[in-house]
Write a protein that holds these residues in place. Sequence first.
Motif, PDB file in Angstrom:
ATOM      1  N   MET A   1       4.574   4.020  11.430  1.00  0.00           N
ATOM      2  CA  MET A   1       5.049   3.401   9.981  1.00  0.00           C
ATOM      3  C   MET A   1       6.406   3.761   9.712  1.00  0.00           C
ATOM      4  SD  MET A   1       2.446   4.300   6.705  1.00  0.00           S
ATOM      5  CE  MET A   1       2.563   3.626   5.257  1.00  0.00           C
ATOM      6  N   GLU A   3       9.676   4.867   7.353  1.00  0.00           N
ATOM      7  CA  GLU A   3       9.998   5.702   6.244  1.00  0.00           C
ATOM      8  C   GLU A   3       9.981   5.055   5.166  1.00  0.00           C
ATOM      9  OE1 GLU A   3      10.219   9.064   6.359  1.00  0.00           O
ATOM     10  OE2 GLU A   3       9.886   9.076   8.509  1.00  0.00           O
ATOM     11  N   ILE A   6       6.278   4.794   4.035  1.00  0.00           N
ATOM     12  CA  ILE A   6       5.882   6.033   3.489  1.00  0.00           C
ATOM     13  C   ILE A   6       6.223   6.435   2.297  1.00  0.00           C
ATOM     14  CG2 ILE A   6       6.011   8.637   4.205  1.00  0.00           C
ATOM     15  CD1 ILE A   6       6.292   7.739   7.259  1.00  0.00           C
ATOM     16  N   ARG A   7       7.608   6.315   1.945  1.00  0.00           N
ATOM     17  CA  ARG A   7       7.889   6.596   0.634  1.00  0.00           C
ATOM     18  C   ARG A   7       7.491   5.815  -0.507  1.00  0.00           C
ATOM     19  NH1 ARG A   7      13.033   7.233   3.426  1.00  0.00           N
ATOM     20  NH2 ARG A   7      13.666   5.114   3.027  1.00  0.00           N
ATOM     21  N   ALA A  10       3.881   6.979  -0.958  1.00  0.00           N
ATOM     22  CA  ALA A  10       3.783   8.315  -1.582  1.00  0.00           C
ATOM     23  C   ALA A  10       4.174   8.362  -3.083  1.00  0.00           C
ATOM     24  CB  ALA A  10       4.949   9.393  -0.714  1.00  0.00           C
ATOM     25  N   CYS A  30       2.586  -1.072   2.800  1.00  0.00           N
ATOM     26  CA  CYS A  30       2.626   0.445   2.885  1.00  0.00           C
ATOM     27  C   CYS A  30       1.171   1.108   3.343  1.00  0.00           C
ATOM     28  CB  CYS A  30       3.614   0.995   1.768  1.00  0.00           C
ATOM     29  SG  CYS A  30       2.578   0.735   0.294  1.00  0.00           S
ATOM     30  N   PRO A  32      -1.451   2.682   5.343  1.00  0.00           N
ATOM     31  CA  PRO A  32      -1.499   3.627   6.698  1.00  0.00           C
ATOM     32  C   PRO A  32      -2.419   3.207   7.642  1.00  0.00           C
ATOM     33  CG  PRO A  32      -2.545   4.893   4.978  1.00  0.00           C
ATOM     34  CD  PRO A  32      -1.911   3.672   4.542  1.00  0.00           C
ATOM     35  N   ASP A  37       0.199   8.258  10.278  1.00  0.00           N
ATOM     36  CA  ASP A  37       0.547   7.663   9.160  1.00  0.00           C
ATOM     37  C   ASP A  37       0.123   8.311   7.896  1.00  0.00           C
ATOM     38  OD1 ASP A  37       1.977   5.890  10.514  1.00  0.00           O
ATOM     39  OD2 ASP A  37       0.375   4.047  10.146  1.00  0.00           O
ATOM     40  N   ALA A  40       1.734  11.737   7.301  1.00  0.00           N
ATOM     41  CA  ALA A  40       3.078  11.733   6.795  1.00  0.00           C
ATOM     42  C   ALA A  40       3.203  11.181   5.360  1.00  0.00           C
ATOM     43  CB  ALA A  40       3.897  10.606   7.560  1.00  0.00           C
ATOM     44  N   ILE A  41       2.155  10.563   4.740  1.00  0.00           N
ATOM     45  CA  ILE A  41       2.137  10.356   3.431  1.00  0.00           C
ATOM     46  C   ILE A  41       1.882  11.172   2.527  1.00  0.00           C
ATOM     47  CG2 ILE A  41       0.939   8.685   1.618  1.00  0.00           C
ATOM     48  CD1 ILE A  41       0.837   6.413   3.792  1.00  0.00           C
ATOM     49  N   ALA A  44       4.746  13.446   2.283  1.00  0.00           N
ATOM     50  CA  ALA A  44       5.699  12.853   1.235  1.00  0.00           C
ATOM     51  C   ALA A  44       5.497  12.885  -0.128  1.00  0.00           C
ATOM     52  CB  ALA A  44       5.836  11.354   1.673  1.00  0.00           C
ATOM     53  N   ALA A 166      -4.851   9.108   3.137  1.00  0.00           N
ATOM     54  CA  ALA A 166      -3.483   9.662   2.769  1.00  0.00           C
ATOM     55  C   ALA A 166      -3.381  10.350   1.429  1.00  0.00           C
ATOM     56  CB  ALA A 166      -2.706   8.010   3.033  1.00  0.00           C
TER      57      ALA A 166
END
Length: 275
Positions: A1, A3, A6-7, A10, A30, A32, A37, A40-41, A44, A166
Amino acid sequence: MEEEAIRKAAALLAKARTSGVPIGRLPEDCRPASVADANAIGEAIFARLGEALGGWKISFLYKPRRPPWITPLSAARILDAGPDGSDGQVVEIPLSLTPSLCIEPEIAFRVTHDLPPRAALYRPDEVADAVIACPSFEVVDTRYDTARHSIRQMIDGAMPIFELFADHQTHGAFVPGAPVAGWQDIDFAATRVTMTAAGDDGSEEIVSSVGGHAFGDPFLPCVVLANAMRHRDGLKAGQLLATGSFTGFFPVEVGRTITAEFDGFGSVSARFVDA
């Protein structure tokens, strides 16, 4: 995924958390598609909110070669998070913090001394010497809109699990009870846990079962977590480790005292309050 995706995810989930206004789904660009994934979310979101780290939640999906979900827990959502836990008191859970009214009993673990980063694996006995167990509650909640599907329906497949998890693995808050010495001598796979709700009209049993944790022993995920975190910042003294429920979650009512009793081990009590 990527960045940027992810941002974006989030930001949307963080806004839902702080505003109290849920979202329907994440946008397609966006969403996951893996445990990595979702992890990471979750991290974030935590970084975006800037909250103090209170511990970690770990859980698993039973498929080969799939890593665990690992999510940071906010210290502000660990209620009565002192070193002695909630010893005999009824902890109040404000609806303004987590309004779902869904709660489940767990055995959580408090880290008593650091397990720092290192190259070598942590052995189970090393991890056991660095944690202490406590009866606990987790409040299950979501920042997705439950008008169409309940949290249970989402978990049962109404929403893709990666997208659902997520959002901090459906974490709302945690209530740790008092730590119990000698926990290593407890056979948690044979321990009965009973959750009750009490009010002015009397007490009722919500659930009672023997064992029920996915691994039999809730300590085992602590070893996995310690070895995952040895590649990062390690585990720190005082952090709470959430490793999964014994019974799953159940809806309760505002104002009733909810108690989880683990036979031969200990208990924890809490109530939701309109605050």
